[in-house]
Design a protein around this motif. Structure first.
Motif, PDB file in Angstrom:
ATOM      1  N   THR A   1      -1.473   6.722 -14.400  1.00 17.36           N
ATOM      2  CA  THR A   1      -0.544   7.142 -13.678  1.00 17.36           C
ATOM      3  C   THR A   1      -0.845   7.450 -12.520  1.00 17.36           C
ATOM      4  OG1 THR A   1      -0.751   9.491 -14.654  1.00 17.36           O
ATOM      5  CG2 THR A   1       0.326   7.770 -16.097  1.00 17.36           C
ATOM      6  N   ARG A   2       0.159   7.708 -11.615  1.00 16.43           N
ATOM      7  CA  ARG A   2       0.195   8.359 -10.470  1.00 16.43           C
ATOM      8  C   ARG A   2      -0.409   9.861 -10.636  1.00 16.43           C
ATOM      9  NH1 ARG A   2       6.030  10.823  -8.091  1.00 16.43           N
ATOM     10  NH2 ARG A   2       5.243  12.104  -6.455  1.00 16.43           N
ATOM     11  N   THR A   3      -0.133  10.608 -11.690  1.00 20.44           N
ATOM     12  CA  THR A   3      -0.486  11.819 -11.659  1.00 20.44           C
ATOM     13  C   THR A   3      -2.012  11.886 -11.879  1.00 20.44           C
ATOM     14  OG1 THR A   3       1.549  12.623 -12.762  1.00 20.44           O
ATOM     15  CG2 THR A   3      -0.515  14.109 -13.125  1.00 20.44           C
ATOM     16  N   ALA A   4      -2.484  11.056 -12.657  1.00 22.68           N
ATOM     17  CA  ALA A   4      -4.008  10.785 -12.874  1.00 22.68           C
ATOM     18  C   ALA A   4      -4.766  10.534 -11.752  1.00 22.68           C
ATOM     19  CB  ALA A   4      -4.398   9.828 -14.036  1.00 22.68           C
ATOM     20  N   LEU A   5      -4.114   9.623 -10.755  1.00 19.16           N
ATOM     21  CA  LEU A   5      -4.890   9.170  -9.434  1.00 19.16           C
ATOM     22  C   LEU A   5      -4.785  10.511  -8.484  1.00 19.16           C
ATOM     23  CD1 LEU A   5      -3.263   5.537  -8.778  1.00 19.16           C
ATOM     24  CD2 LEU A   5      -5.508   6.228  -9.703  1.00 19.16           C
ATOM     25  N   ASP A   6      -3.797  11.160  -8.600  1.00 20.47           N
ATOM     26  CA  ASP A   6      -3.651  12.457  -7.764  1.00 20.47           C
ATOM     27  C   ASP A   6      -4.769  13.253  -7.814  1.00 20.47           C
ATOM     28  OD1 ASP A   6      -1.549  11.255  -6.341  1.00 20.47           O
ATOM     29  OD2 ASP A   6      -0.061  12.537  -7.508  1.00 20.47           O
ATOM     30  N   LEU A   7      -4.902  13.793  -9.254  1.00 19.80           N
ATOM     31  CA  LEU A   7      -5.920  14.607  -9.662  1.00 19.80           C
ATOM     32  C   LEU A   7      -7.475  14.083  -9.219  1.00 19.80           C
ATOM     33  CD1 LEU A   7      -5.061  15.376 -13.460  1.00 19.80           C
ATOM     34  CD2 LEU A   7      -4.871  16.715 -11.204  1.00 19.80           C
ATOM     35  N   LEU A   8      -7.819  12.584  -9.251  1.00 18.01           N
ATOM     36  CA  LEU A   8      -8.789  12.113  -8.706  1.00 18.01           C
ATOM     37  C   LEU A   8      -9.191  11.960  -7.242  1.00 18.01           C
ATOM     38  CD1 LEU A   8      -8.930   9.105 -11.471  1.00 18.01           C
ATOM     39  CD2 LEU A   8     -10.676  10.935 -11.191  1.00 18.01           C
ATOM     40  N   ALA A   9      -7.904  11.529  -6.541  1.00 17.13           N
ATOM     41  CA  ALA A   9      -8.065  11.459  -5.213  1.00 17.13           C
ATOM     42  C   ALA A   9      -6.785  12.183  -4.612  1.00 17.13           C
ATOM     43  CB  ALA A   9      -8.097  10.014  -4.856  1.00 17.13           C
ATOM     44  N   PRO A  10      -6.736  13.306  -4.264  1.00 18.39           N
ATOM     45  CA  PRO A  10      -5.556  13.886  -3.577  1.00 18.39           C
ATOM     46  C   PRO A  10      -5.068  13.587  -2.240  1.00 18.39           C
ATOM     47  CG  PRO A  10      -7.240  15.515  -4.312  1.00 18.39           C
ATOM     48  CD  PRO A  10      -7.707  14.169  -4.909  1.00 18.39           C
ATOM     49  N   ASP A  11      -6.421  13.359  -1.555  1.00 13.42           N
ATOM     50  CA  ASP A  11      -6.458  13.341  -0.281  1.00 13.42           C
ATOM     51  C   ASP A  11      -6.611  11.640   0.502  1.00 13.42           C
ATOM     52  OD1 ASP A  11      -6.320  16.068   0.230  1.00 13.42           O
ATOM     53  OD2 ASP A  11      -8.547  16.184  -0.214  1.00 13.42           O
ATOM     54  N   ASN A  12      -6.592  10.783  -0.520  1.00  9.12           N
ATOM     55  CA  ASN A  12      -6.822   9.497  -0.126  1.00  9.12           C
ATOM     56  C   ASN A  12      -5.340   8.591  -0.773  1.00  9.12           C
ATOM     57  OD1 ASN A  12      -9.762  10.438  -0.282  1.00  9.12           O
ATOM     58  ND2 ASN A  12      -9.762   8.793   1.381  1.00  9.12           N
ATOM     59  N   PRO A  13      -4.798   7.927   0.153  1.00  9.65           N
ATOM     60  CA  PRO A  13      -3.810   6.891  -0.476  1.00  9.65           C
ATOM     61  C   PRO A  13      -4.558   6.090  -1.229  1.00  9.65           C
ATOM     62  CG  PRO A  13      -4.150   6.381   1.818  1.00  9.65           C
ATOM     63  CD  PRO A  13      -4.962   7.604   1.679  1.00  9.65           C
ATOM     64  N   VAL A  14      -4.190   5.820  -2.589  1.00 12.69           N
ATOM     65  CA  VAL A  14      -4.957   5.036  -3.460  1.00 12.69           C
ATOM     66  C   VAL A  14      -3.790   3.878  -4.042  1.00 12.69           C
ATOM     67  CG1 VAL A  14      -5.966   4.771  -5.823  1.00 12.69           C
ATOM     68  CG2 VAL A  14      -6.339   6.675  -4.247  1.00 12.69           C
ATOM     69  N   ALA A  15      -4.152   2.535  -3.849  1.00 15.51           N
ATOM     70  CA  ALA A  15      -3.241   1.456  -4.298  1.00 15.51           C
ATOM     71  C   ALA A  15      -3.969   0.561  -5.340  1.00 15.51           C
ATOM     72  CB  ALA A  15      -3.014   0.710  -3.187  1.00 15.51           C
ATOM     73  N   LEU A  16      -3.911   0.450  -6.622  1.00 14.14           N
ATOM     74  CA  LEU A  16      -4.353  -0.329  -7.374  1.00 14.14           C
ATOM     75  C   LEU A  16      -3.513  -1.633  -7.757  1.00 14.14           C
ATOM     76  CD1 LEU A  16      -5.388   2.193 -10.172  1.00 14.14           C
ATOM     77  CD2 LEU A  16      -6.806   1.455  -8.133  1.00 14.14           C
ATOM     78  N   TRP A  17      -3.851  -2.643  -7.400  1.00 10.89           N
ATOM     79  CA  TRP A  17      -3.065  -3.913  -7.397  1.00 10.89           C
ATOM     80  C   TRP A  17      -3.238  -4.668  -8.570  1.00 10.89           C
ATOM     81  CZ3 TRP A  17       0.087  -2.969  -3.340  1.00 10.89           C
ATOM     82  CH2 TRP A  17      -0.246  -2.442  -2.248  1.00 10.89           C
ATOM     83  N   ASP A  18      -2.141  -4.986  -9.313  1.00  7.26           N
ATOM     84  CA  ASP A  18      -2.479  -6.016 -10.343  1.00  7.26           C
ATOM     85  C   ASP A  18      -2.818  -7.304  -9.706  1.00  7.26           C
ATOM     86  OD1 ASP A  18      -2.001  -7.855 -12.311  1.00  7.26           O
ATOM     87  OD2 ASP A  18       0.165  -7.397 -12.887  1.00  7.26           O
ATOM     88  N   TRP A  19      -3.649  -8.244 -10.164  1.00  8.12           N
ATOM     89  CA  TRP A  19      -3.909  -9.171  -9.528  1.00  8.12           C
ATOM     90  C   TRP A  19      -3.254 -10.413  -9.387  1.00  8.12           C
ATOM     91  CZ3 TRP A  19      -4.499 -12.872 -13.122  1.00  8.12           C
ATOM     92  CH2 TRP A  19      -4.859 -12.537 -14.437  1.00  8.12           C
ATOM     93  N   THR A  20      -2.147 -10.264 -10.398  1.00 12.52           N
ATOM     94  CA  THR A  20      -0.954 -11.369 -10.435  1.00 12.52           C
ATOM     95  C   THR A  20      -0.030 -11.071  -9.037  1.00 12.52           C
ATOM     96  OG1 THR A  20       0.718 -10.060 -11.673  1.00 12.52           O
ATOM     97  CG2 THR A  20      -1.157 -11.321 -13.012  1.00 12.52           C
ATOM     98  N   GLY A  21      -0.035  -9.852  -8.424  1.00 11.13           N
ATOM     99  CA  GLY A  21       0.805  -9.547  -7.235  1.00 11.13           C
ATOM    100  C   GLY A  21       2.133  -8.864  -7.660  1.00 11.13           C
TER     101      GLY A  21
END
Length: 551
Positions: free
Chosen positions: A149-169
């Protein structure tokens, strides 16, 4: 009368006399290629030994002795040393992409587990400067994991924009900073055919962005790339394409918008042919049909702008391909159409009004069935049989739908890397449906034009390998010759360019590749190692591996 007699004579003349008749009053060729194994993609003369080229076109094909006899004092020669030549590869379905500077997570798996993403992200934030984009690709495992989730990503990387892309697009997972950087607000409205997923408890964004919401996000991410970054990345792609013997790329203009593609190509013309297609987006009010419609047809050398693509459903990875029966591993859903039948009818009418080819992403069998009904409602066979409407992927063309696809003159563009997902297809659909979905040989046997495009890894010989072994379903595999024809002549047919390219015949453009190995004889495992040692576009060398000498 004389013309009629000459036509009859040409039908019975041997190839050697055809060459001499054609050249009796013609200037000598600029270049001849001798002593090769030339696969022409022409059914009448599948193989010849030599070619003659004048200007940008082939002027003769035949035996080495016949072609050598046409040479003049200024004619250059290349001895092919028995190497295989094929028409230049025409990748009928590719997505050129550019991106801003990012840190790519070193993920080893194509379908990583959430724990692997977490570990890699935790390691990355310790060394990546704050504010730097961090990205990675994911597949079905992340889509099915409620911890992602977004919340989990925020906890891991609060100061970097993170984009996880589904490889199908077709989906992505963003953290809060990533959402902000792409202009996605907390109260963002869903575009037609797309969704910003929200928590049931408080309605806040989960960070998962799906279908047309994702296409918009991917476009905005691409726009963050500077002109220099975009030019460098495209140059790298074209350099590799030429090394593979790709001479035409049909670009779906997502994530790079058609307008930006044209602007980049006007500034730095590509070395190979590029067809730029218009990719339709949506907003909360519906389809956007007017943006970018004033682009010239030929804005730069080797560049053509034509065709409009709409994505009618998703893919089985997200279980968003619209099926007639529920998914085997989640019976609560059968996927969704991005657009109603009425909207599909409007797309078809728009293509008639603009005299523009329509390309539609269709994966689920319900999507195929609905679109066929839309074609019937807008004129049926009488209108559509000659207009070459394209189905991109066409996985859901089930046996009962094949006759209507043929009658309506639809061209199917398949992507062989998708055929490698047998295990996932069985999981999603069950064995019975998986055996009938994603047809390949069945399309050819039914007389349906089949073109090939990569829609992913652009290595054409990897795609030829997969098409000719069809993992898990060898009964649907095609021959190597059929695969090359699909990748050359039928791909040209799919863009209404078969009179100019796609086969190595007199009068056609001299777009060709001399290969590093005989792709018709090497083992399947060795096919992806193939490269071009000499690639020509319009009679000009665009890649030279320095293996062959020009005399």
């Amino acid at each position: 009368m004389r013309v009629a007699i000459l036509k009859e004579l040409l039908l019975v003349l041997p190839l050697s006399l055809l060459v001499s008749v054609a050249f009796s009053q013609q200037p000598a060729p600029d270049l001849i290629l001798l002593n090769g194994k030339v696969f022409t993609s022409s059914a009448s003369h599948p193989y010849v030994e030599a070619l003659a080229i004048r200007g940008e076109r082939i002027v003769a094909a035949g035996t080495s002795s016949e072609i050598a006899a046409l040479a003049g004092k200024e004619t250059k020669r290349i001895d092919l040393g028995s190497r295989v030549i094929i028409p230049g590869i025409n990748d009928a379905h590719y997505h050129m992409g550019v991106a801003p500077a990012t840190y790519d997570l070193p993920i080893q798996e194509n379908d990583p587990q959430w724990q692997e993403i977490k570990d890699a992200l935790s390691s990355a934030v310790a060394k990546v400067p704050k504010g730097t984009w961090i990205e990675a690709a994911f597949g079905a495992n992340i889509l099915d994991d409620p911890q992602a989730t977004r919340t989990a990503l925020d906890l891991l990387a609060p100061d970097n924009p993170v984009a996880l892309w589904d490889w199908t697009g077709h989906a992505s997972l963003l953290n809060t900073l990533g959402l902000r950087k792409l202009g996605i607000r907390e109260n963002e409205l869903n575009p037609e055919g797309g969704m910003y997923a929200r928590k049931q408890a408080d309605g806040k964004l989960t960070g998962m962005v799906i279908e047309f919401a994702q296409f918009r996000a991917g476009r905005r991410f691409s726009e963050l790339a500077s002109e220099q970054e975009a030019e460098q990345q495209l140059h790298k792609f074209f350099d590799q394409a030429a090394r593979w013997g790709i001479t035409t790329v049909q670009n779906m203009s997502n994530p790079i918008a058609a307008e930006r593609c044209v602007a980049l190509f006007e500034k730095a013309p590509p070395p190979v042919r590029v067809r730029v297609m218009w990719f339709g987006l949506t907003d909360e009010h519906g389809r956007l049909t007017k943006e970018g419609r004033d682009l010239p047809t030929h804005p730069a050398p080797l560049v053509t702008v034509s065709g409009t693509k709409w994505i009618l459903d998703g893919t089985p990875i997200e279980r968003s391909a619209a099926m007639r029966k529920p998914y085997a591993d989640r019976p609560s859903t059968s996927g969704e159409l991005n657009f109603s039948k009425k909207e599909m009818e409007d797309m078809l009418r728009e293509s008639l009004q603009r005299d523009d080819q329509l390309l539609v992403h269709v994966v689920g069998d319900r999507t195929v069935e609905t679109f066929l009904k839309a074609m019937d409602a807008t004129g049926g066979t009488a209108i559509w049989s000659k207009r070459r409407v394209r189905m991109e992927h066409g996985d859901g063309i089930m046996p009962d739908l094949v006759p209507r696809v043929r009658e309506l003159g639809i061209v199917v563009v398949q992507n062989p890397t998708h055929l490698a997902l047998r295990e996932l297809m069985v999981r999603r659909y069950g064995n019975d449906r998986a055996d009938r979905l994603q047809p390949l040989r069945a399309l050819l046997e039914a007389g349906i034009p089949l073109a090939l495009g990569s829609d992913g890894p652009a290595n054409p010989y990897l795609n030829i390998m997969l098409a000719t072994i069809y993992p898990g379903k060898p009964q649907e595999a095609i021959t190597r010759e059929q695969a090359v024809v699909a990748y050359t002549l039928t791909s040209a047919y799919a863009e209404s360019a078969e009179n100019d390219k796609g086969s190595l015949e007199p009068g056609k453009l001299a777009d060709l590749a001399v290969l590093s190995q005989d792709i018709f004889k090497v083992s399947a495992d060795d096919l992806p190692k193939t490269e071009s040692v000499l690639t020509m576009v319009g009679g000009k060398i665009v890649y030279d591996g320095k293996v062959l000498a020009v005399h």
